[in-house]
Write a protein that holds these residues in place. Structure first.
Motif, mmCIF file in Angstrom:
data_model
loop_
_atom_site.group_PDB
_atom_site.id
_atom_site.type_symbol
_atom_site.label_atom_id
_atom_site.label_comp_id
_atom_site.label_asym_id
_atom_site.label_seq_id
_atom_site.Cartn_x
_atom_site.Cartn_y
_atom_site.Cartn_z
ATOM 1 N N PHE A 1 127.500 -15.928 -74.943
ATOM 2 C CA PHE A 1 127.797 -14.888 -75.918
ATOM 3 C C PHE A 1 127.066 -13.639 -75.447
ATOM 4 O O PHE A 1 125.863 -13.674 -75.194
ATOM 5 C CB PHE A 1 127.314 -15.282 -77.320
ATOM 6 N N THR A 2 127.782 -12.553 -75.287
ATOM 7 C CA THR A 2 127.176 -11.296 -74.842
ATOM 8 C C THR A 2 126.724 -10.511 -76.064
ATOM 9 O O THR A 2 127.523 -10.195 -76.935
ATOM 10 C CB THR A 2 128.169 -10.468 -74.019
ATOM 11 N N LEU A 3 125.430 -10.224 -76.117
ATOM 12 C CA LEU A 3 124.853 -9.470 -77.228
ATOM 13 C C LEU A 3 124.444 -8.092 -76.732
ATOM 14 O O LEU A 3 123.590 -7.961 -75.854
ATOM 15 C CB LEU A 3 123.649 -10.208 -77.821
ATOM 16 N N ASN A 4 125.084 -7.069 -77.281
ATOM 17 C CA ASN A 4 124.744 -5.684 -76.979
ATOM 18 C C ASN A 4 125.066 -4.848 -78.218
ATOM 19 O O ASN A 4 125.431 -5.403 -79.257
ATOM 20 C CB ASN A 4 125.477 -5.180 -75.723
ATOM 21 N N PRO B 1 124.165 -20.548 -75.047
ATOM 22 C CA PRO B 1 123.734 -19.529 -74.077
ATOM 23 C C PRO B 1 124.044 -18.125 -74.582
ATOM 24 O O PRO B 1 125.034 -17.905 -75.270
ATOM 25 C CB PRO B 1 124.567 -19.867 -72.844
ATOM 26 N N ILE B 2 123.164 -17.196 -74.250
ATOM 27 C CA ILE B 2 123.341 -15.808 -74.683
ATOM 28 C C ILE B 2 122.994 -14.880 -73.531
ATOM 29 O O ILE B 2 122.068 -15.152 -72.758
ATOM 30 C CB ILE B 2 122.478 -15.495 -75.934
ATOM 31 N N GLN B 3 123.767 -13.819 -73.414
ATOM 32 C CA GLN B 3 123.483 -12.779 -72.431
ATOM 33 C C GLN B 3 123.130 -11.516 -73.209
ATOM 34 O O GLN B 3 123.954 -10.998 -73.973
ATOM 35 C CB GLN B 3 124.694 -12.521 -71.540
ATOM 36 N N ILE B 4 121.893 -11.038 -73.049
ATOM 37 C CA ILE B 4 121.446 -9.831 -73.739
ATOM 38 C C ILE B 4 121.592 -8.649 -72.786
ATOM 39 O O ILE B 4 121.147 -8.720 -71.639
ATOM 40 C CB ILE B 4 119.993 -9.969 -74.232
ATOM 41 N N GLN B 5 122.223 -7.593 -73.271
ATOM 42 C CA GLN B 5 122.393 -6.362 -72.501
ATOM 43 C C GLN B 5 121.769 -5.226 -73.299
ATOM 44 O O GLN B 5 122.288 -4.852 -74.342
ATOM 45 C CB GLN B 5 123.872 -6.073 -72.251
#
Length: 182
Positions: A132-135, A166-170
């Motif tokens: 999951f992309t978090l921005n 899973p998480i992707q922080i931008q």
């Protein structure tokens, strides 16, 4: 105590989904400028009352044990843990007691949300979900903070973001907090 079911969402954005279900023993309203409701509950109150007992053979596959536990507690099973054999597994007690024992004996992650029993390897994401992309455009609120335990970020409620996933922080303001995390 009152049984509270909290579903969140907006029909025009995403359909409501279950965020919390449990027994609350107190509630209060927060003060302005951020007006909200705080519900206080005892964790695992419902799970502690679901008592079961089960024995498995001298050497049993982890998947068989997880399926047996899920069946006893009437839960769905989401098992992505690597296969392994466990010797003489026996349990008696509430669901949280069984979860703690299976974690310890199997060297795995285990959790339940009262509908599904999740079993997965340590260091791996839960289930078969993608990152999951978090921005700022997906609901991140404020600036992510680097702490001694990892990254602390705040976001709006997102149905695709799950605990253990899973998480992707931008982060443009704090690039040191950007990266992929589980």
């Amino acid at each position: 105590q009152a049984l509270v079911t909290l579903a969140v969402g907006r029909e025009d954005v995403f359909p409501p989904f279950l965020l919390f279900q449990g027994y609350c023993w107190a509630s209060r309203v927060t003060m302005p400028p951020d007006i909200g409701v705080i519900l206080e509950s005892t964790t695992n109150n419902v799970q502690a009352s679901l008592m079961q007992s089960q024995d498995f053979g001298a050497l049993t596959d982890l998947g068989t044990i997880a399926a047996g536990i899920a069946a006893k507690y009437k839960l769905n099973l989401n098992n992505t843990a690597s296969p392994k054999q466990i010797a003489n597994f026996h349990y008696t007690g509430g669901l949280q007691t069984v979860i703690n024992k299976l974690k310890k004996v199997g060297g795995i992650n285990v959790k339940s949300d009262l509908t599904t029993l999740y079993v997965w390897d340590i260091g791996a994401p839960i289930g078969n979900c993608g990152f999951f992309t978090l921005n700022t455009s997906t609901g991140m609120v404020g600036i992510p903070e680097v702490t001694q335990n990892g990254i602390k970020a705040t976001c709006l409620v997102q149905p695709d973001l799950q605990c253990g996933g899973p998480i992707q922080i931008q982060s443009e303001i704090n690039p040191a907090a950007s990266g992929n995390f589980i």
